[in-house]
Design an enzyme around this catalytic site. Structure first.
Site, PDB file in Angstrom:
ATOM      1  N   SER A   1      -9.290  -6.811   0.346  1.00 30.33           N
ATOM      2  CA  SER A   1      -9.478  -5.364   0.421  1.00 30.33           C
ATOM      3  C   SER A   1     -10.966  -5.038   0.468  1.00 30.33           C
ATOM      4  O   SER A   1     -11.743  -5.564  -0.335  1.00 30.33           O
ATOM      5  CB  SER A   1      -8.837  -4.671  -0.789  1.00 30.33           C
ATOM      6  OG  SER A   1      -9.195  -3.304  -0.819  1.00 30.33           O
TER       7      SER A   1
ATOM      8  N   GLY B   1       0.800  -1.218   0.000  1.00 27.49           N
ATOM      9  CA  GLY B   1       0.000   0.000   0.000  1.00 27.49           C
ATOM     10  C   GLY B   1       0.828   1.260   0.000  1.00 27.49           C
ATOM     11  O   GLY B   1       0.366   2.303  -0.457  1.00 27.49           O
ATOM     12  N   PHE B   2       2.061   1.175   0.485  1.00 27.67           N
ATOM     13  CA  PHE B   2       2.902   2.376   0.510  1.00 27.67           C
ATOM     14  C   PHE B   2       3.465   2.671  -0.877  1.00 27.67           C
ATOM     15  O   PHE B   2       3.361   3.784  -1.383  1.00 27.67           O
ATOM     16  CB  PHE B   2       4.034   2.216   1.523  1.00 27.67           C
ATOM     17  CG  PHE B   2       4.892   3.443   1.643  1.00 27.67           C
ATOM     18  CD1 PHE B   2       4.474   4.533   2.395  1.00 27.67           C
ATOM     19  CD2 PHE B   2       6.105   3.533   0.975  1.00 27.67           C
ATOM     20  CE1 PHE B   2       5.254   5.684   2.479  1.00 27.67           C
ATOM     21  CE2 PHE B   2       6.895   4.669   1.057  1.00 27.67           C
ATOM     22  CZ  PHE B   2       6.465   5.747   1.808  1.00 27.67           C
TER      23      PHE B   2
ATOM     24  N   ASN C   1      -8.732   4.267   4.747  1.00 34.47           N
ATOM     25  CA  ASN C   1      -8.523   4.479   3.312  1.00 34.47           C
ATOM     26  C   ASN C   1      -9.575   3.741   2.499  1.00 34.47           C
ATOM     27  O   ASN C   1     -10.075   2.692   2.912  1.00 34.47           O
ATOM     28  CB  ASN C   1      -7.109   4.036   2.908  1.00 34.47           C
ATOM     29  CG  ASN C   1      -7.057   2.581   2.482  1.00 34.47           C
ATOM     30  OD1 ASN C   1      -7.369   2.244   1.331  1.00 34.47           O
ATOM     31  ND2 ASN C   1      -6.690   1.699   3.416  1.00 34.47           N
TER      32      ASN C   1
ATOM     33  N   ASN D   1     -12.293  -2.277  -0.375  1.00 31.96           N
ATOM     34  CA  ASN D   1     -12.582  -1.132  -1.236  1.00 31.96           C
ATOM     35  C   ASN D   1     -12.806  -1.484  -2.703  1.00 31.96           C
ATOM     36  O   ASN D   1     -12.958  -0.601  -3.534  1.00 31.96           O
ATOM     37  CB  ASN D   1     -11.429  -0.118  -1.128  1.00 31.96           C
ATOM     38  CG  ASN D   1     -11.214   0.340   0.297  1.00 31.96           C
ATOM     39  OD1 ASN D   1     -12.157   0.675   0.999  1.00 31.96           O
ATOM     40  ND2 ASN D   1      -9.965   0.331   0.740  1.00 31.96           N
ATOM     41  N   THR D   2     -12.801  -2.774  -3.027  1.00 30.30           N
ATOM     42  CA  THR D   2     -13.096  -3.237  -4.384  1.00 30.30           C
ATOM     43  C   THR D   2     -14.326  -4.128  -4.324  1.00 30.30           C
ATOM     44  O   THR D   2     -14.294  -5.177  -3.670  1.00 30.30           O
ATOM     45  CB  THR D   2     -11.906  -4.011  -4.977  1.00 30.30           C
ATOM     46  OG1 THR D   2     -10.774  -3.137  -5.061  1.00 30.30           O
ATOM     47  CG2 THR D   2     -12.235  -4.533  -6.366  1.00 30.30           C
TER      48      THR D   2
ATOM     49  N   ASN E   1      -5.840  -7.871   6.596  1.00 29.41           N
ATOM     50  CA  ASN E   1      -6.036  -6.606   5.887  1.00 29.41           C
ATOM     51  C   ASN E   1      -6.745  -5.602   6.818  1.00 29.41           C
ATOM     52  O   ASN E   1      -6.927  -5.860   8.004  1.00 29.41           O
ATOM     53  CB  ASN E   1      -6.862  -6.858   4.621  1.00 29.41           C
ATOM     54  CG  ASN E   1      -6.482  -5.937   3.482  1.00 29.41           C
ATOM     55  OD1 ASN E   1      -6.275  -4.747   3.671  1.00 29.41           O
ATOM     56  ND2 ASN E   1      -6.395  -6.485   2.272  1.00 29.41           N
TER      57      ASN E   1
ATOM     58  N   PHE F   1      -7.483   0.234  -5.076  1.00 31.93           N
ATOM     59  CA  PHE F   1      -6.420  -0.257  -5.981  1.00 31.93           C
ATOM     60  C   PHE F   1      -6.055   0.739  -7.082  1.00 31.93           C
ATOM     61  O   PHE F   1      -6.076   0.396  -8.278  1.00 31.93           O
ATOM     62  CB  PHE F   1      -6.830  -1.580  -6.636  1.00 31.93           C
ATOM     63  CG  PHE F   1      -6.847  -2.771  -5.718  1.00 31.93           C
ATOM     64  CD1 PHE F   1      -6.156  -2.776  -4.513  1.00 31.93           C
ATOM     65  CD2 PHE F   1      -7.578  -3.901  -6.059  1.00 31.93           C
ATOM     66  CE1 PHE F   1      -6.179  -3.875  -3.670  1.00 31.93           C
ATOM     67  CE2 PHE F   1      -7.605  -5.014  -5.228  1.00 31.93           C
ATOM     68  CZ  PHE F   1      -6.906  -4.996  -4.028  1.00 31.93           C
TER      69      PHE F   1
ATOM     70  N   VAL G   1      -7.225 -10.948  -1.564  1.00 31.94           N
ATOM     71  CA  VAL G   1      -8.658 -11.215  -1.746  1.00 31.94           C
ATOM     72  C   VAL G   1      -9.464 -10.576  -0.612  1.00 31.94           C
ATOM     73  O   VAL G   1     -10.590 -10.990  -0.345  1.00 31.94           O
ATOM     74  CB  VAL G   1      -8.952 -12.735  -1.801  1.00 31.94           C
ATOM     75  CG1 VAL G   1      -8.379 -13.352  -3.061  1.00 31.94           C
ATOM     76  CG2 VAL G   1      -8.404 -13.440  -0.555  1.00 31.94           C
TER      77      VAL G   1
ATOM     78  N   LYS H   1      -3.809 -13.158   1.422  1.00 29.42           N
ATOM     79  CA  LYS H   1      -4.060 -12.112   2.413  1.00 29.42           C
ATOM     80  C   LYS H   1      -5.544 -12.087   2.725  1.00 29.42           C
ATOM     81  O   LYS H   1      -6.375 -11.877   1.833  1.00 29.42           O
ATOM     82  CB  LYS H   1      -3.607 -10.746   1.884  1.00 29.42           C
ATOM     83  CG  LYS H   1      -3.674  -9.633   2.938  1.00 29.42           C
ATOM     84  CD  LYS H   1      -2.921  -8.396   2.485  1.00 29.42           C
ATOM     85  CE  LYS H   1      -2.866  -7.353   3.598  1.00 29.42           C
ATOM     86  NZ  LYS H   1      -2.026  -6.190   3.248  1.00 29.42           N
TER      87      LYS H   1
END
Length: 515
Positions: free
Chosen positions: A261, A88-89, A136, A263-264, A336, A140, A259, A305
């Site tokens: 996140s 993520g960074f 956040n 935010n998707t 996550n 992606f 698999v 993840k």
């Protein structure tokens, strides 16, 4: 836009970073100037500034301190320490070389998607200053796998990630890069030997050149993982992951299948057993082919993840799939960001939509690590991620069952000097509990698993000790056969001491004698 005063401060910060070559004075500038200033800037712009500074190698090197107590072996690879940077960074793999110098044992870049995409609309990153947390909903954002591969390509074959520890001296190092012989296992290459080798090659003895070499050219043994995501508009998630493996696998020490996140849309549905089995069957085949093509020097493992919001029922299904050897999953990242919101949150941004990270997630993540460690009987390596802001947080996750740990939000509030301080403090914590290496502390707080697998832990550590770290004689080595009091009970200790098979193994492979 930055006003005149802030612009001057930013320029002064950059100049100071270049002038100061040692970590301690830089920490003072970081705490007194860089962090307060960055927290006045918009979060996403501040993130870009930090990435830019690291890309230019402005912070001093912190990777030359490599205590034997923290060296560990996971996924068949040697890590200088168990502290890593979470994905993520560096989303587009722009600052890999700079990140490797900050003292991490490994870094994870991404998430990278096959095709470019902008991600969600801004604003999409929020600080919770009072809670030292972040929310956040990036979604992606990525320049695509082709751009990521281009950013990594200068570091592909003579890449600093390529088994530098396998080379005994500088002359063999040059031959190693020239011939691309990656499978021989000579002793570790010392940092001073590389520096002297460069000086010998260029016939330059000046202090300035030596500092230049140490800052910019000295190779790092930090491992690199690549986190893969999917495009928001994709109809075939499995194909997206496979494309990422094909284009980026050669640059990675390990691959992460993200698999989880939040935010998707639809991504977390891939954690369901039926979909996960179907997807991993194809991914496993691609990873094996890529690893074979590069003679076990790239893409050496792929990890899953998972989300901290999984119910116990779904978590058991995921573990069943991971434990199936036909899918070839090498490990699990737990976990996550979370969509839950603890009652302890104070900042007004707590109502923003997205994934929460930082200290409020720490306990949720640690409890899930313990669950996964129990469900897998300690046989699948775990990378603990979530709420790590100190050596104590990292050690808590290691004792819960994590072989490695990752942090990200902790850097936002504590700066890059946190990694160096964590290594020093983690050594103290490991020694305090009677362990001679951090690998022996894994799962110490889960005694129902740790007691059962202590003999395996010891055998793995003894093999690791003999093949790599060459510890100096220590009073602790004489009692290493006895389980430490913290983490292992007396019953298991007596059982182990009475096991004749263990005694026979000890006679065949005795530990070094004390002086």
């Amino acid at each position: 836009m930055l006003k005149g005063r802030k612009l001057k401060l930013l320029l002064g910060m950059v100049a100071g970073g270049y002038i100061i070559k040692t970590p301690e004075p830089y920490d003072l500038i970081e705490k007194g100037l860089i962090l307060p200033l960055s927290h006045q800037l918009p979060p996403e712009f501040s993130h870009k500034c930090a990435l830019w500074m690291i890309k230019l190698k402005i912070p001093p090197r912190n990777d030359l301190y490599k205590p034997n107590m923290l060296r560990t072996t996971v996924f068949g690879m040697h890590f200088d320490n168990p502290i890593g940077l979470a994905a993520g960074f560096d989303k587009d793999c722009e600052a890999v070389s700079g990140l490797q110098r900050l003292g991490f044992g490994f870094i994870e870049v991404g998430s990278v998607t096959p095709l470019p995409q902008a991600g969600n609309e801004q604003p999409r990153l929020f600080r919770l200053l009072e809670d030292k947390a972040i929310i956040n909903r990036y979604g992606f954002p990525s320049k695509g796998a082709d751009v990521a591969a281009k950013n990594l390509s200068p570091w592909s074959i003579p890449f600093v990630r390529v088994q530098v520890e396998q080379v005994p001296d500088f002359d063999q190092f040059k031959q190693f890069v020239k011939d691309k012989e990656f499978n021989t296992p000579p002793p570790p290459l010392g940092q001073k030997e590389i520096s002297q080798g460069y000086e010998k090659t260029f016939q330059v003895k000046s202090k300035f050149f030596q500092n230049f070499i140490e800052r910019y050219l000295l190779p790092s043994t930090c491992k690199v993982g690549i986190n893969l995501g999917i495009n928001k508009t994709t109809n075939n998630p499995t194909n997206d992951y496979c494309v990422g493996i094909e284009k980026l696998g050669e640059f990675s020490d390990y691959i992460v299948i993200n698999v989880s996140s939040p935010n998707t849309p639809g991504l977390r549905d891939l954690q369901r057993k039926s979909q996960l089995e179907k997807m991993l069957r194809h991914i496993s085949r691609r990873v094996k082919n890529k690893n074979k093509a590069y003679k076990n020097t790239a893409c050496r493992a792929f990890l899953l993840k998972i989300s901290p919001d999984l119910s116990d029922e779904y978590l058991k299904e995921v573990i069943e799939v991971v434990m199936n050897p036909s899918f070839g999953v090498g490990g699990i990242i737990v976990s996550n960001t979370t969509i839950s919101r603890p009652d302890s949150l104070v900042n007004s941004n707590k109502s923003e939509r997205g994934g929460l990270s930082g200290p409020p997630v720490k306990n949720l993540s640690t409890e899930m690590i313990k669950k996964v460690y129990r469900l897998t009987d300690g046989t699948i390596p775990i990378i603990g991620c979530g709420g790590v802001s100190s050596a104590e947080d990292a050690y808590e996750k290691i004792r819960a069952g994590a072989s490695l740990i990752q942090l990200y939000t902790g850097l936002v509030y504590n700066g890059v000097g946190l990694v160096r301080r964590m290594k020093t403090d983690l050594c103290k914590l490991v020694g305090r509990d009677g362990f001679i290496n951090v690998q022996m502390a894994v799962g110490a707080d889960v005694p129902d698993v740790s007691n059962k697998t202590f003999q395996d832990i010891f055998k793995r550590f003894e093999k690791f000790h003999r093949s790599f770290i060459q510890l100096p004689p220590s009073p602790l080595l004489g009692s290493v056969l006895e389980p430490p009091k913290s983490g292992f009970n007396d019953e298991s200790s007596s059982n182990n001491n009475g096991d004749s098979s263990v005694e026979e193994n000890d006679k065949d492979n005795p530990l070094p004698e004390d002086d």
